[in-house]
Design an enzyme around this catalytic site. Structure first.
Site, short mmCIF file in Angstrom:
data_model
loop_
_atom_site.label_atom_id
_atom_site.label_comp_id
_atom_site.label_asym_id
_atom_site.label_seq_id
_atom_site.Cartn_x
_atom_site.Cartn_y
_atom_site.Cartn_z
NE ARG A 94 20.92 7.22 -14.86
CZ ARG A 94 20.64 8.51 -14.94
NH1 ARG A 94 21.30 9.39 -14.27
NH2 ARG A 94 19.65 8.93 -15.73
CG HIS A 150 19.48 9.42 -10.33
ND1 HIS A 150 20.84 9.32 -10.14
CD2 HIS A 150 18.97 9.85 -9.16
CE1 HIS A 150 21.13 9.69 -8.90
NE2 HIS A 150 20.01 10.00 -8.29
CE1 TYR A 206 18.51 12.21 -17.51
CE2 TYR A 206 16.57 12.82 -16.21
CZ TYR A 206 17.63 11.96 -16.45
OH TYR A 206 17.81 10.85 -15.66
C1 TPP Z 1 25.75 16.59 -1.39
C2 TPP Z 1 24.67 16.06 -2.23
N1 TPP Z 1 24.04 16.88 -3.10
C3 TPP Z 1 23.02 16.44 -3.84
C4 TPP Z 1 22.60 15.15 -3.77
C5 TPP Z 1 21.42 14.66 -4.59
N2 TPP Z 1 21.87 13.72 -5.61
C6 TPP Z 1 21.83 12.40 -5.40
S1 TPP Z 1 22.52 11.54 -6.63
C7 TPP Z 1 22.85 12.93 -7.51
C8 TPP Z 1 23.58 12.81 -8.81
C9 TPP Z 1 24.89 12.11 -8.64
O1 TPP Z 1 25.53 11.93 -9.86
P1 TPP Z 1 26.89 11.13 -9.98
O2 TPP Z 1 27.84 11.60 -8.94
O3 TPP Z 1 27.31 11.21 -11.38
O4 TPP Z 1 26.53 9.64 -9.59
P2 TPP Z 1 25.48 8.67 -10.32
O5 TPP Z 1 24.16 8.92 -9.65
O6 TPP Z 1 25.47 8.97 -11.75
O7 TPP Z 1 25.93 7.29 -10.03
C10 TPP Z 1 22.39 14.05 -6.83
C11 TPP Z 1 22.48 15.43 -7.32
C12 TPP Z 1 23.28 14.32 -2.86
N3 TPP Z 1 22.94 13.03 -2.70
N4 TPP Z 1 24.30 14.79 -2.10
#
Ligand code: TPP
Ligand code: MG
Lengths: 425, 326
Positions: free
Chosen positions: A303, A307, A316
């Site tokens: 990425r 985010h 970070y």
């Molecule tokens: C159940 C849940 N917990 C927390 C979140 C908050 N949250 C949104 S995106 C994220 C990180 C997700 O990381 P990843 O799965 O690696 O996907 P990326 O964003 O890198 O595409 C978090 C913690 C959420 N959307 N759903």
């Protein structure tokens, strides 16, 4: 103490597996077994299984993959700008992940069904979702914005990993459809009547992230998929970060290794290599459609941006890391290849740029024009069938809103004045 | 007295708790280097290290479940759930395990886990980021549920939650994270008991009960009503479970009219519980039915229409007018 499990199930290789897994622990660079066909230098390599798939990509298709990646990168830039200008509440950028998304999306067939997370704008593009419709969610006018039935591209799921189970259930439905079709075809044949063309075999893709891979739903979905040999491809984009948390908090082994534990193939592919991603996904979908069961693909990517537009990665991570990954850019390497092989000329790249600008202009224009929603549609869409409480609350809302419409005064005084009149005060 | 925001007050409260209680620790997604998506844990990993401020894998059931295990081993975990809508993967652990452990063990085990949940709408966000699920937890015996509306309460409540031997959920009004106020870090004063409601404004004609993000709205409505010659009492509930019915009953016995406002949908909500209790306790004092102001029976709507959904000053005043019309 305790009983030993039958040797047929546990024959000692578990210990070896553990050593192997330890040796493969993710330490920065991907281990050697990652499938890569097109390297960052733009040179095409060889893979005993997947080169055959890559060879099916004609020059025209390769140019198409480049044009797709360029289009969604341009779209990403535009959406980010629209967020900055206050036109969108939030934007979730995809830059850096174009090859993972376009390569996998273009490998899917129209009859396949796709369950995205919230970052798969590139996959949406390959499924012909109107990008303006996609922006509805980020403008805050809809929680969906497109009709999944039109494109077999499901709504975005924001509760991480929930969709992986939906994908498996959908795949279980495909299995049942096939059995039903087979039995009705048998009936028709005995009648000597033509049953028409059978529906093509279909598979499902479930997208999720490296962070989401830790959610219990992912485990359960893989258990179900394996148990029923469901035609589903789990497509994990390991972009190295879950907001601020690096992937090594989620796993100590390549995520693709987890498939072994469920009893289906797991493949790590260079997620910045659109040719390899396309080849691997095409193989996996075929595997699933042929009834051979699920596959886990881990697309090793990055990425490059934040985010979301609400995030600040400088809190970070080091910019050197970002730079290192920019050097592995998915577009640049395909451009190098296309130019070196004489598969695309200057006019092609100029056209891609012009198309990108046109797309950006379209998105800008349509975003401004997106509807202003009405809460009445939320009342209407809560249930399929009439619901007395919803009706009662809607009636109250209508009466309450009507109280404002007739008055010129500021809202509060309008209500107070009117209500106190009615109350006889 | 120091002026700070609610977010900063919780940050300071957590710092004090981590300092005073060596067995306390924080757990959650992105709470380390990032300091949480709302920066509530900002700087704490630097001061206390990764054993006390734990950036967890991305799994809410994992966070709550392991917190229960840590609590069984004598620790006091303070878990952060990133947003209200993401608590549900952990709902099973909270309702079937955390809430019941003490009872199931015939009182032998205690699990003093604290769960912080930013909640409520009004921030123009995408779905699952604006919900008010407090009633789902209030319905579960074994959990205590508190919600601060100002920095002073926030500073003390988080520490009181850490001290409490029962599991405590703190619902933090996320749209008020940047609300500033005076905090007395020396003594809690009136905030001594986190489970007691506060009468914020005295009145004689009607009572408005609110909590968390709607407290400033209730106060504004009461001030507006005063311009129209109505004297309205405002109560900040502060605690949802236990619920301080004594304070509410005493107020209603005086004013005879009650409005309960919350962002959560009215159906099956805290307002209904208060209405029922008050009709039992103060039936003869009531001049009008208890009126609830809250969200509609629908999923939290998209950002562009959340103003039509969220109770505001007008909605509370309309309810007040109805109550006064009896
Ligand atoms: C159940 C849940 N917990 C927390 C979140 C908050 N949250 C949104 S995106 C994220 C990180 C997700 O990381 P990843 O799965 O690696 O996907 P990326 O964003 O890198 O595409 C978090 C913690 C959420 N959307 N759903
Ligand atoms: Mg990720």
């Amino acid at each position: 103490m305790g009983t030993h499990l039958p040797a047929t199930e546990f024959d000692g290789t578990a210990v070896d597996d553990q050593r192997e897994a330890d040796a493969e622990a993710v330490m920065g660079e991907p281990p050697a077994q990652m499938v890569q066909l097109l390297g960052p230098d733009g040179k095409l390599g060889f893979d005993p299984v997947f080169t055959g798939y890559a060879e099916k990509l004609t020059a025209e298709k390769l140019r198409g993959l480049y044009a797709d990646m360029a289009a969604i990168r341009r779209f990403d830039v535009e959406a980010t700008a629209l967020q900055r200008q206050g036109q969108l509440a939030l934007w979730v950028p995809l830059t850096g992940q174009e090859a993972a998304q376009i390569g996998s999306g273009r490998a899917s067939q129209p009859q396949d069904y796709i369950f995205p997370t919230y970052r798969e704008h590139g996959v949406a593009w390959t499924r012909n979702v109107d990008l303006a419709e996609l922006l509805r969610q980020f403008r805050g006018v809809s929680n969906g914005g497109w009709n999944p039935k039109d494109t077999n591209f499901h709504l975005y799921t924001l509760v991480l990993a929930a969709q992986t189970l939906h994908a498996v259930g959908y795949a279980m439905g495909i299995q049942r459809d096939q059995k039903l079709a087979a039995s009705s075809a048998a009936v028709v044949r005995s009648d000597g009547q033509d049953n028409g063309a059978a529906a093509p075999d279909a598979a499902v893709i479930a997208y999720f992230g490296d962070g989401a891979s830790s959610e219990g739903d992912v485990h359960e979905s893989m258990v179900f998929a394996s148990s029923y040999n469901a035609p589903v491809v789990f497509f994990c984009q390991n972009n190295h970060w879950a907001i601020s948390v690096p992937t090594n908090v989620q796993t100590r082994v390549p995520l693709s290794n987890r498939a072994k534990g469920y009893g289906f193939p797991g493949i790590r592919v260079d997620g910045n290599d659109v040719i390899a991603v396309h080849a691997v996904t095409e193989w996996a979908l075929e595997h699933a459609r042929q009834g051979k069961g699920p596959v886990l693909i881990e697309a090793f990517t990055y990425r490059v941006g934040a985010h979301t537009t609400a995030d600040d990665p400088t809190k970070y991570r080091e910019s050197e890391e970002e730079d290192a990954w920019r050097a592995k850019d998915p577009l640049k390497r395909l451009e190098k290849y296309l130019r070196a092989e004489g598969l695309a000329d200057e006019a092609f790249f100029a056209k891609v740029k012009a198309d990108g600008d046109e797309l950006a202009a379209y998105v800008r224009r349509t975003t401004h024009d997106l509807e202003t929603p009405d809460i009445r549609s939320a009342f209407a869409n809560t249930y399929v069938e009439a619901h007395p409480l919803v009706a009662e609350e809607l009636a109250w809302f209508e009466e309450y809103s009507a109280g404002f419409a007739t008055e010129e005064e500021p809202a509060r005084q309008a209500v107070t004045a009117q209500a106190s009149q009615e109350a006889g005060h | 007295m120091t002026t700070m925001t609610i977010a900063k007050a919780i940050n300071e409260g957590l710092r004090t708790a981590l300092t005073d209680n060596p067995k306390s620790l924080l757990m959650g997604e992105d709470i380390g280097a990032l300091g949480g998506v709302y920066r509530v844990t900002d700087g704490l990993i630097g001061e206390f290290g990764p054993d006390r401020v734990v950036d967890t894998p991305l799994a809410e059931s994992g966070i709550i479940g392991t917190a229960i295990g840590l609590a069984l081993r004598g620790y006091t975990p303070v878990c952060e759930i990133q947003f209200d809508g993401f608590v549900f993967p952990g709902f099973n652990q909270i309702t079937t395990q955390l809430a019941k452990m003490h009872a199931r063990s015939n009182g032998n085990l205690t699990v003093p886990v604290v769960i912080r949940i930013p909640y409520g709408g009004g921030i123009g966000s995408v779905e699952h980021h604006s919900e008010s699920p407090e009633a789902l937890f209030a319905h579960t015996a074994g959990l205590r549920i508190i919600t601060p509306s100002n920095p002073h309460d926030a500073y003390w409540m988080i520490q009181q939650a850490v001290d409490c031997q029962d599991p405590v959920i703190i619902f933090e009004p996320k749209r008020r994270y940047w609300l500033k106020g005076e905090v007395d870090v020396e003594a809690p004063g009136l905030a001594e008991d986190p489970f007691k409601a506060h009468v914020l404004r005295a009145g004689t004609d009607a009572t408005i009960v609110a909590y968390g993000p709607l407290v400033p709205v209730a106060l504004a409505a009461a001030n507006a009503a005063e311009e129209d010659g109505r004297s309205v009492e405002v109560i900040d509930l502060r605690s949802i479970s236990p619920l301080d019915f004594d304070t509410v009953t005493a107020s209603v016995k005086k004013t005879g009219r009650l409005i309960v406002a919350h962002e959560a949908p009215t159906f099956g909500g805290i307002g209904g519980e208060i209405a029922a209790r008050i009709s039992e306790r103060a039936f003869h004092s009531l001049e009008a039915p208890v009126i609830r102001v809250g969200g509609f029976h629908m999923p939290y709507p998209v950002a562009k229409v959340e103003e039509d959904y969220l109770p505001d000053i007008d909605r509370i005043l309309e309810a007040l007018d109805r109550a006064l019309s009896y």
